[in-house]
Design an enzyme around this catalytic site. Structure first.
Site, PDB file in Angstrom:
ATOM      1  N   GLU A 196     -26.380  28.128   1.627  1.00  0.00           N
ATOM      2  CA  GLU A 196     -26.784  28.143   3.186  1.00  0.00           C
ATOM      3  C   GLU A 196     -27.839  29.194   3.337  1.00  0.00           C
ATOM      4  O   GLU A 196     -27.487  30.364   3.149  1.00  0.00           O
ATOM      5  CB  GLU A 196     -25.682  28.333   4.048  1.00  0.00           C
ATOM      6  CG  GLU A 196     -26.149  28.061   5.605  1.00  0.00           C
ATOM      7  CD  GLU A 196     -24.873  28.706   6.726  1.00  0.00           C
ATOM      8  OE1 GLU A 196     -25.187  28.282   7.890  1.00  0.00           O
ATOM      9  OE2 GLU A 196     -24.034  29.339   6.277  1.00  0.00           O
ATOM     10  N   ASP A 221     -21.362  29.612   2.015  1.00  0.00           N
ATOM     11  CA  ASP A 221     -21.765  30.056   3.472  1.00  0.00           C
ATOM     12  C   ASP A 221     -22.713  31.133   3.523  1.00  0.00           C
ATOM     13  O   ASP A 221     -22.321  32.159   2.631  1.00  0.00           O
ATOM     14  CB  ASP A 221     -20.269  30.341   4.179  1.00  0.00           C
ATOM     15  CG  ASP A 221     -20.330  30.542   5.509  1.00  0.00           C
ATOM     16  OD1 ASP A 221     -20.766  29.536   6.264  1.00  0.00           O
ATOM     17  OD2 ASP A 221     -19.978  31.674   5.781  1.00  0.00           O
TER      18      ASP A 221
HETATM   19  C1  NOJ Z   1     -22.084  29.494   8.765  1.00  0.00           C
HETATM   20  C2  NOJ Z   1     -20.843  28.357   9.216  1.00  0.00           C
HETATM   21  O1  NOJ Z   1     -21.460  27.212   8.838  1.00  0.00           O
HETATM   22  C3  NOJ Z   1     -20.595  28.594  10.668  1.00  0.00           C
HETATM   23  O2  NOJ Z   1     -19.643  27.647  11.038  1.00  0.00           O
HETATM   24  C4  NOJ Z   1     -19.861  29.869  10.710  1.00  0.00           C
HETATM   25  O3  NOJ Z   1     -19.488  30.093  12.066  1.00  0.00           O
HETATM   26  C5  NOJ Z   1     -20.647  31.053   9.848  1.00  0.00           C
HETATM   27  N1  NOJ Z   1     -21.301  30.634   8.595  1.00  0.00           N
HETATM   28  C6  NOJ Z   1     -19.815  32.230   9.516  1.00  0.00           C
HETATM   29  O4  NOJ Z   1     -18.993  31.883   8.466  1.00  0.00           O
END
Ligand code: NOJ
Length: 529
Positions: free
Chosen positions: A274, A206
């Site tokens: 990500e 993440d």
């Molecule tokens: C990215 C995640 O995909 C999202 O759903 C989340 O709110 C944020 N990161 C914070 O963790």
């Protein structure tokens, strides 16, 4: 069939990742929220789809302020989803079907209920104080710098008890961890080991580019292109709060750790990061051949680009051109954070989009429900749950619409649950559901399965080279080639027929009936041999 040297490519290059949002896949205990046993029950569906790996959004204990992205214990399962035994069963059942399982590692922040944070905020001299990012107020008593939370508002929360602010890139309930602290870092690396020892095949990480901040936390510069129609976060350029060299170093350490597991167990583990950054900075997350970072820095450009042939052609060309020689491409078309593709471009183009996703060079990630072309789902105000919405309601960027439950059949609650689901179903669920689409050879599900089967049968589509070719206006055309086998994709990105010369044998069309030489029908994509 396969049998060429495509098997020399690791699974994460050949394969397709399927994202499961556990709250919304299948409920097994009648509380209206999906769970691990539910996912296990539906694994045959996932395997029959023809994907290779599952990425599970977070299933760890969490107060659910951000629906699991606020983790209160990194090494357990939230009772809402099951327990560790249920997880082990799911993992074994996935492996028994040849499916890999990736977990969601959330390293930037924990929940404010995590015992680490409870300790950290208990006093200034607590040993875990430095596991989070605490600072004195600015001279005027306000936040220590100008940083803005990605969900809007200041990225700093005042803590009365100890008289300091703590940093949170997302919700105040998601305090940022301090990766510069060696003890925190060691504890988090142990989290990776915990799950790798249990046998997971890797992680989606993440907000990886967020995890380290510039040492002295300088103000971020203003963004000259900001307009009030954009999110509050975009008012500033996140120059000092993201994409720091130290984050790259950590990314390389994560990779070294997972590679070491792969080497030791003979089963390669994979990291997907990500990353939202422009191409040149995005490419750096691959690392170097000597010091690799993540295998796949997520590429969200299909989600972010305007849906027309000229734009997509440029985006694809630029992305492939910027990849380092050792970097393998990847493509994402939907997620629990993005609007549904069918809501954005309509169902007919969503079929073209699926063909694009599954025939481009690079590992595709397919989001649950997109194989049914679930479209716009109106969420009545009293059922809105997404905290991002409540922080900036005027922007209408709530993510609930893409998190609605999987419609499985026409039974009550679409077979998702015996109770009212936590979010509404797609309004057309009585007809747009898995069972109905399994019976319909013209359905999006049938098309998705056919595309996945073709991709598996044709190494040109998975590991082959790719070349963009010229096509008429409105048409995106490209070829994939492997060991002399060459396939051509011609995608009509418009809703009108287009005169288009093509030769060869059509293997698949997004439309019913046989494609006719000399033109592409409205919204038609074809794969030609
Ligand atoms: C990215 C995640 O995909 C999202 O759903 C989340 O709110 C944020 N990161 C914070 O963790």
């Amino acid at each position: 069939m396969a049998g060429n040297d495509d098997q020399a490519h690791p699974w994460w290059r050949r394969g397709v990742v399927y994202q499961i949002y556990p709250r919304s896949f299948q409920d097994s205990d009648g509380d209206g929220v999906g769970d691990l046993a539910g996912i296990e029950r539906r694994l045959d569906y996932v395997a029959a789809l023809g994907v290779d790996a599952i990425w599970l959004s977070p299933v760890f204990p969490s107060p659910m302020a951000d629906f699991g992205y606020d983790v209160a214990d990194y090494c357990a399962i939230d009772p809402l989803f099951g327990d560790l035994a249920a997880f082990d069963r799911l993992l074994a059942a996935a492996h028994a079907r040849g499916l890999r399982l990736l977990l969601d590692f959330v390293p930037n922040h924990s929940s404010d209920r995590h015992p680490w944070f409870l300790e950290s905020r208990s006093s200034r001299d607590n040993p875990k104080r430095d596991w989070y990012i605490w600072r004195d107020p600015a001279p005027d008593g306000g936040p220590p710098n100008n940083w803005i939370s990605d969900f809007g508002g200041s990225a700093w929360e005042w803590d009365e008890r100890t008289g300091q602010y703590y940093l949170h890139a997302f919700l105040p309930q998601q305090p940022d961890l301090n990766w510069r602290n060696p003890a925190l870092k060691a504890a988090m690396l142990d989290v990776l080991r915990f799950w790798l020892d249990r046998g997971v095949d890797g992680f989606r990480i993440d907000v990886l580019w967020h995890i380290v901040k510039a040492q002295d936390l300088p103000d971020n510069p203003p963004n000259p292109h900001w307009t009030p129609a954009r999110t509050e976060r975009d008012r500033l350029i996140q120059a000092h709060s993201t994409d720091q060299p130290e984050a790259h170093a950590l990314s390389a350490e994560f990779r070294a750790l997972t590679d070491e597991y792969g080497a030791r167990t003979g089963r390669e583990r994979v990291l997907i990061g990500e990353i939202f950054l422009p191409n040149d900075r995005h490419a750096r997350w691959y690392g170097t051949p000597e010091r690799p970072q993540v295998h796949l820095p997520f590429n969200f450009q299909l989600i972010e680009s305007e849906w027309n042939a000229a734009t997509l052609r440029q985006v694809i060309a630029d992305y492939l051109a910027m990849l380092p020689a050792h970097g393998w491409p990847n493509w994402v078309l939907g997620s629990h954070d993005a609007p549904r593709i069918a809501a954005r471009v309509g169902e007919a183009q969503a079929r073209v989009a699926m063909m694009l996703l599954l025939t481009l060079r690079g590992t595709p990630t397919l989001y649950q429900g997109d194989e049914l072309a679930i479209g716009a789902v109106p969420i009545p105000p009293h059922r809105i749950r997404d905290p991002q919405h409540f922080r900036q309601p005027h922007l209408n960027i709530g993510r609930d619409r893409s998190r609605t439950p999987m419609p499985w059949d026409a039974s009550p609650h679409a077979g998702f649950s015996s109770a009212e689901p936590w979010l509404p179903l797609n309004p057309d669920w009585p007809t747009r559901n898995v069972a109905a689409q399994e019976r319909d050879p013209g359905s999006m599900l049938a098309l998705t399965r056919a595309l996945l089967a073709l991709r598996r049968a044709e190494p040109a589509l998975s590991v082959g080279g790719m070349e963009l070719v010229d096509g008429p206006a409105g048409v995106l055309a490209y070829e994939r080639e492997h060991n002399g086998r060459r396939l051509r994709m011609m995608l009509n990105l418009t809703s009108a027929p287009v005169v288009a010369e093509w030769r060869g044998t059509p293997l698949l069309s997004t439309r019913a009936g046989t494609p006719e030489a000399g033109w592409l029908r409205a919204d038609e994509g074809v794969i030609l041999a």
